[in-house]
Design a protein around this motif. Structure first.
Motif, PDB file in Angstrom:
ATOM      1  N   PRO A   4       2.299   9.123 -11.080  1.00  0.00           N
ATOM      2  CA  PRO A   4       2.702   7.807 -11.599  1.00  0.00           C
ATOM      3  C   PRO A   4       1.476   6.900 -11.782  1.00  0.00           C
ATOM      4  N   TYR A   5       0.728   7.157 -12.843  1.00  0.00           N
ATOM      5  CA  TYR A   5      -0.543   6.460 -13.047  1.00  0.00           C
ATOM      6  C   TYR A   5      -0.397   4.944 -13.103  1.00  0.00           C
ATOM      7  N   LEU A   6       0.620   4.454 -13.792  1.00  0.00           N
ATOM      8  CA  LEU A   6       0.814   3.005 -13.903  1.00  0.00           C
ATOM      9  C   LEU A   6       1.100   2.391 -12.531  1.00  0.00           C
ATOM     10  N   ALA A   7       1.939   3.049 -11.739  1.00  0.00           N
ATOM     11  CA  ALA A   7       2.257   2.548 -10.399  1.00  0.00           C
ATOM     12  C   ALA A   7       1.021   2.564  -9.504  1.00  0.00           C
ATOM     13  N   ILE A   8       0.220   3.604  -9.608  1.00  0.00           N
ATOM     14  CA  ILE A   8      -1.010   3.705  -8.819  1.00  0.00           C
ATOM     15  C   ILE A   8      -1.962   2.577  -9.190  1.00  0.00           C
ATOM     16  N   LEU A   9      -2.142   2.338 -10.479  1.00  0.00           N
ATOM     17  CA  LEU A   9      -3.022   1.261 -10.935  1.00  0.00           C
ATOM     18  C   LEU A   9      -2.487  -0.100 -10.501  1.00  0.00           C
ATOM     19  N   ALA A  10      -1.192  -0.321 -10.658  1.00  0.00           N
ATOM     20  CA  ALA A  10      -0.589  -1.595 -10.253  1.00  0.00           C
ATOM     21  C   ALA A  10      -0.745  -1.830  -8.758  1.00  0.00           C
ATOM     22  N   ALA A  11      -0.569  -0.781  -7.958  1.00  0.00           N
ATOM     23  CA  ALA A  11      -0.724  -0.903  -6.505  1.00  0.00           C
ATOM     24  C   ALA A  11      -2.159  -1.252  -6.142  1.00  0.00           C
ATOM     25  N   ALA A  12      -3.120  -0.643  -6.826  1.00  0.00           N
ATOM     26  CA  ALA A  12      -4.532  -0.954  -6.560  1.00  0.00           C
ATOM     27  C   ALA A  12      -4.850  -2.396  -6.945  1.00  0.00           C
ATOM     28  N   ILE A  13      -4.376  -2.836  -8.081  1.00  0.00           N
ATOM     29  CA  ILE A  13      -4.630  -4.212  -8.528  1.00  0.00           C
ATOM     30  C   ILE A  13      -3.986  -5.209  -7.572  1.00  0.00           C
ATOM     31  N   ALA A  14      -2.738  -4.967  -7.195  1.00  0.00           N
ATOM     32  CA  ALA A  14      -2.033  -5.886  -6.292  1.00  0.00           C
ATOM     33  C   ALA A  14      -2.748  -5.984  -4.945  1.00  0.00           C
ATOM     34  N   PHE A  52     -21.072  -5.382  -6.853  1.00  0.00           N
ATOM     35  CA  PHE A  52     -20.957  -3.969  -6.474  1.00  0.00           C
ATOM     36  C   PHE A  52     -19.887  -3.782  -5.410  1.00  0.00           C
ATOM     37  N   ALA A  53     -19.875  -4.635  -4.387  1.00  0.00           N
ATOM     38  CA  ALA A  53     -18.886  -4.514  -3.312  1.00  0.00           C
ATOM     39  C   ALA A  53     -17.472  -4.745  -3.845  1.00  0.00           C
ATOM     40  N   LEU A  54     -17.307  -5.693  -4.748  1.00  0.00           N
ATOM     41  CA  LEU A  54     -15.989  -5.947  -5.337  1.00  0.00           C
ATOM     42  C   LEU A  54     -15.510  -4.748  -6.152  1.00  0.00           C
ATOM     43  N   ALA A  55     -16.400  -4.154  -6.923  1.00  0.00           N
ATOM     44  CA  ALA A  55     -16.044  -2.972  -7.711  1.00  0.00           C
ATOM     45  C   ALA A  55     -15.741  -1.786  -6.797  1.00  0.00           C
ATOM     46  N   LEU A  56     -16.562  -1.603  -5.780  1.00  0.00           N
ATOM     47  CA  LEU A  56     -16.357  -0.505  -4.837  1.00  0.00           C
ATOM     48  C   LEU A  56     -15.025  -0.653  -4.103  1.00  0.00           C
ATOM     49  N   SER A  57     -14.682  -1.876  -3.716  1.00  0.00           N
ATOM     50  CA  SER A  57     -13.407  -2.073  -3.020  1.00  0.00           C
ATOM     51  C   SER A  57     -12.234  -1.762  -3.943  1.00  0.00           C
ATOM     52  N   PHE A  58     -12.358  -2.080  -5.236  1.00  0.00           N
ATOM     53  CA  PHE A  58     -11.270  -1.741  -6.155  1.00  0.00           C
ATOM     54  C   PHE A  58     -11.140  -0.224  -6.295  1.00  0.00           C
ATOM     55  N   VAL A  59     -12.245   0.468  -6.430  1.00  0.00           N
ATOM     56  CA  VAL A  59     -12.202   1.932  -6.544  1.00  0.00           C
ATOM     57  C   VAL A  59     -11.599   2.540  -5.269  1.00  0.00           C
ATOM     58  N   ALA A  60     -11.985   2.019  -4.110  1.00  0.00           N
ATOM     59  CA  ALA A  60     -11.440   2.521  -2.845  1.00  0.00           C
ATOM     60  C   ALA A  60      -9.930   2.298  -2.788  1.00  0.00           C
ATOM     61  N   GLU A  61      -9.477   1.142  -3.235  1.00  0.00           N
ATOM     62  CA  GLU A  61      -8.048   0.858  -3.218  1.00  0.00           C
ATOM     63  C   GLU A  61      -7.296   1.683  -4.258  1.00  0.00           C
ATOM     64  N   LEU A  62      -7.953   2.026  -5.343  1.00  0.00           N
ATOM     65  CA  LEU A  62      -7.355   2.923  -6.332  1.00  0.00           C
ATOM     66  C   LEU A  62      -7.166   4.317  -5.729  1.00  0.00           C
ATOM     67  N   VAL A  63      -8.169   4.799  -5.020  1.00  0.00           N
ATOM     68  CA  VAL A  63      -8.065   6.099  -4.346  1.00  0.00           C
ATOM     69  C   VAL A  63      -6.957   6.054  -3.297  1.00  0.00           C
ATOM     70  N   MET A  64      -6.924   4.969  -2.510  1.00  0.00           N
ATOM     71  CA  MET A  64      -5.884   4.845  -1.482  1.00  0.00           C
ATOM     72  C   MET A  64      -4.485   4.860  -2.093  1.00  0.00           C
ATOM     73  N   SER A  65      -4.293   4.125  -3.184  1.00  0.00           N
ATOM     74  CA  SER A  65      -2.957   4.086  -3.784  1.00  0.00           C
ATOM     75  C   SER A  65      -2.576   5.443  -4.371  1.00  0.00           C
ATOM     76  N   ALA A  66      -3.546   6.166  -4.914  1.00  0.00           N
ATOM     77  CA  ALA A  66      -3.260   7.508  -5.429  1.00  0.00           C
ATOM     78  C   ALA A  66      -2.878   8.461  -4.295  1.00  0.00           C
ATOM     79  N   MET A  67      -3.589   8.376  -3.182  1.00  0.00           N
ATOM     80  CA  MET A  67      -3.283   9.249  -2.049  1.00  0.00           C
ATOM     81  C   MET A  67      -1.943   8.887  -1.428  1.00  0.00           C
ATOM     82  N   LEU A  68      -1.643   7.595  -1.322  1.00  0.00           N
ATOM     83  CA  LEU A  68      -0.362   7.172  -0.774  1.00  0.00           C
ATOM     84  C   LEU A  68       0.782   7.623  -1.682  1.00  0.00           C
ATOM     85  N   ALA A  69       0.595   7.475  -2.989  1.00  0.00           N
ATOM     86  CA  ALA A  69       1.622   7.943  -3.942  1.00  0.00           C
ATOM     87  C   ALA A  69       1.825   9.444  -3.804  1.00  0.00           C
ATOM     88  N   GLY A  70       0.746  10.191  -3.719  1.00  0.00           N
ATOM     89  CA  GLY A  70       0.851  11.638  -3.575  1.00  0.00           C
ATOM     90  C   GLY A  70       1.560  12.038  -2.295  1.00  0.00           C
TER      91      GLY A  70
END
Length: 137
Positions: A4-14, A52-70
């Protein structure tokens, strides 16, 4: 099933936005706990944002939301409930995130207030991601 790519992205953004609000509220106490506030800094002066830290935190949260969804899809099925999602988010925090923060910060000698601020942030992140995933998936 397609992830669910859209849900993963939305979860990371939120959860990333939540982090901005959280540290907007607790950032001064967090910085003081880490001795990051300079006494000689002029009142009201601001440094440039840590891009850099702001971008890194977004990428980390994107990974977290993908793993949680999985994990949710794997263990609870493709149409998991809000209750299952929130339980999974809370258990992920309690079982993996909180112990890591507490252990690392204890060895680093960080104040408990900093552990509480960071731990609270990551609890909010996992719960917001879980709720967002449940709402969209």
């Amino acid at each position: 099933m397609q992830p669910p790519y859209l849900a993963i992205l939305a979860a990371a953004i939120a959860s990333w936005i939540f982090g901005a609000v959280w540290y907007g509220v607790f950032g001064r106490a967090w910085a003081a706990g880490l001795d990051l506030l300079r006494a000689d800094a002029a009142e009201g002066s601001r440094s440039s944002p840590p891009v850099f830290a702001l971008a890194l935190s977004f990428v980390a949260e994107l990974v977290m939301s993908a793993m949680l969804a999985g994990a949710l899809i794997h263990f609870a099925g493709a149409q998991f409930s809000m209750k299952a999602a929130l339980a999974a988010g809370a258990l992920a925090w309690l079982g993996f995130i909180a112990p890591t923060i507490v252990t690392n910060y204890a060895y680093q000698g960080r104040p408990w207030a900093v552990s509480a601020i960071d731990g609270g942030h990551w609890l909010g992140v996992t719960l917001i991601q879980a709720a967002t995933l449940a709402l969209i998936v």
